[in-house]
Design a protein around this motif. Structure first.
Motif, mmCIF file in Angstrom:
data_model
loop_
_atom_site.group_PDB
_atom_site.id
_atom_site.type_symbol
_atom_site.label_atom_id
_atom_site.label_comp_id
_atom_site.label_asym_id
_atom_site.label_seq_id
_atom_site.Cartn_x
_atom_site.Cartn_y
_atom_site.Cartn_z
ATOM 1 N N ILE A 1 -7.463 -12.859 -8.355
ATOM 2 C CA ILE A 1 -7.125 -12.383 -7.014
ATOM 3 C C ILE A 1 -5.624 -12.121 -6.957
ATOM 4 C CG2 ILE A 1 -6.958 -14.726 -6.084
ATOM 5 C CD1 ILE A 1 -8.101 -13.524 -3.417
ATOM 6 N N CYS A 2 -5.286 -11.087 -6.244
ATOM 7 C CA CYS A 2 -3.896 -10.649 -6.164
ATOM 8 C C CYS A 2 -3.149 -11.398 -5.057
ATOM 9 C CB CYS A 2 -3.838 -9.161 -5.866
ATOM 10 S SG CYS A 2 -4.691 -8.139 -7.068
ATOM 11 N N ALA A 3 -1.845 -11.374 -5.164
ATOM 12 C CA ALA A 3 -0.985 -12.043 -4.183
ATOM 13 C C ALA A 3 -1.228 -11.527 -2.768
ATOM 14 C CB ALA A 3 0.481 -11.838 -4.560
ATOM 15 N N GLU A 4 -1.422 -10.229 -2.646
ATOM 16 C CA GLU A 4 -1.611 -9.645 -1.314
ATOM 17 C C GLU A 4 -2.875 -10.186 -0.655
ATOM 18 O OE1 GLU A 4 -1.089 -8.127 -4.206
ATOM 19 O OE2 GLU A 4 -0.128 -6.169 -3.958
ATOM 20 N N ARG A 5 -3.975 -10.232 -1.421
ATOM 21 C CA ARG A 5 -5.227 -10.717 -0.841
ATOM 22 C C ARG A 5 -5.190 -12.220 -0.609
ATOM 23 N NH1 ARG A 5 -9.417 -9.161 -4.609
ATOM 24 N NH2 ARG A 5 -7.745 -8.444 -5.958
ATOM 25 N N VAL A 6 -4.452 -12.961 -1.421
ATOM 26 C CA VAL A 6 -4.287 -14.398 -1.143
ATOM 27 C C VAL A 6 -3.595 -14.578 0.203
ATOM 28 C CG1 VAL A 6 -3.097 -16.513 -1.851
ATOM 29 C CG2 VAL A 6 -4.321 -15.140 -3.550
ATOM 30 N N PRO B 1 0.539 -2.398 -4.538
ATOM 31 C CA PRO B 1 -0.762 -3.069 -4.442
ATOM 32 C C PRO B 1 -1.843 -2.289 -5.209
ATOM 33 C CG PRO B 1 0.276 -2.928 -2.283
ATOM 34 C CD PRO B 1 1.087 -2.080 -3.216
ATOM 35 N N CYS B 2 -2.758 -3.017 -5.824
ATOM 36 C CA CYS B 2 -3.843 -2.376 -6.566
ATOM 37 C C CYS B 2 -4.863 -1.766 -5.594
ATOM 38 C CB CYS B 2 -4.524 -3.395 -7.491
ATOM 39 S SG CYS B 2 -5.620 -4.544 -6.631
ATOM 40 N N GLY B 3 -5.813 -1.065 -6.131
ATOM 41 C CA GLY B 3 -6.819 -0.405 -5.295
ATOM 42 C C GLY B 3 -7.634 -1.368 -4.458
ATOM 43 N N TYR B 4 -7.989 -2.513 -5.037
ATOM 44 C CA TYR B 4 -8.747 -3.509 -4.271
ATOM 45 C C TYR B 4 -7.934 -3.949 -3.045
ATOM 46 C CZ TYR B 4 -11.941 -4.314 -8.242
ATOM 47 O OH TYR B 4 -12.874 -4.183 -9.232
ATOM 48 N N CYS B 5 -6.684 -4.230 -3.264
ATOM 49 C CA CYS B 5 -5.838 -4.726 -2.164
ATOM 50 C C CYS B 5 -5.630 -3.650 -1.108
ATOM 51 C CB CYS B 5 -4.502 -5.221 -2.695
ATOM 52 S SG CYS B 5 -4.653 -6.780 -3.604
ATOM 53 N N ARG B 6 -5.464 -2.418 -1.531
ATOM 54 C CA ARG B 6 -5.280 -1.333 -0.562
ATOM 55 C C ARG B 6 -6.504 -1.230 0.349
ATOM 56 N NH1 ARG B 6 -1.963 3.271 -4.033
ATOM 57 N NH2 ARG B 6 -0.803 1.737 -5.229
HETATM 58 ZN ZN ZN Z 1 -4.409 -6.256 -5.768
#
Ligand code: ZN
Length: 130
Positions: free
Chosen positions: A51-56, A88-93
């Protein structure tokens, strides 16, 4: 816009990155309209469940009842000693898109310590939304 507090929090969170699989360390600080700031770091995993920092940061805030967001500051790079342009990666966007309005800003801390500013539509044009 003074982002000093958010930058400090994002950089501090980045120090907690768990990145044993690929050397990439990311921190984020999410400012809510309530005034609270939630931090996040990337957490890698043996499987595909990283999991990315943005989603955390978003999941921490949402789980505390936050629903309105002002901006997020993101900083990242391949070592804890250096930054690079880290979008941000695609998931986070896609994830962020569900929770933010058009005024929401995504700030990226650059290697020279300047800050780049984006809106969600800059990073996710023609997005899917129910
Ligand atoms: Zn991400």
């Amino acid at each position: 816009m003074n982002l000093d507090e958010e930058i400090f929090i994002a950089k501090s969170a980045r120090q907690n990155s768990y990145a044993p699989h690929s050397p990439y360390f990311v921190g984020a600080a999410l400012k809510c309209k309530s005034g609270k700031i939630y931090s996040g770091c990337n957490i890698q995993n043996d499987g595909i469940m990283s999991i990315c920092a943005e989603r955390v940061a978003f999941t921490k805030a949402i789980s505390e009842g936050e629903r309105e967001f002002e901006h997020i500051v993101v900083c990242g790079g391949p070592s804890l000693e250096s930054l690079e342009h880290c979008t941000p990666c695609g998931y986070c966007r896609q994830f962020m898109n569900e929770f933010v309005d058009q005024d929401f800003k995504i700030y990226l801390l650059e290697p020279d310590n300047t800050v780049s500013e984006y809106k969600i539509d800059d990073l996710l044009p023609h997005s899917f939304k129910l």
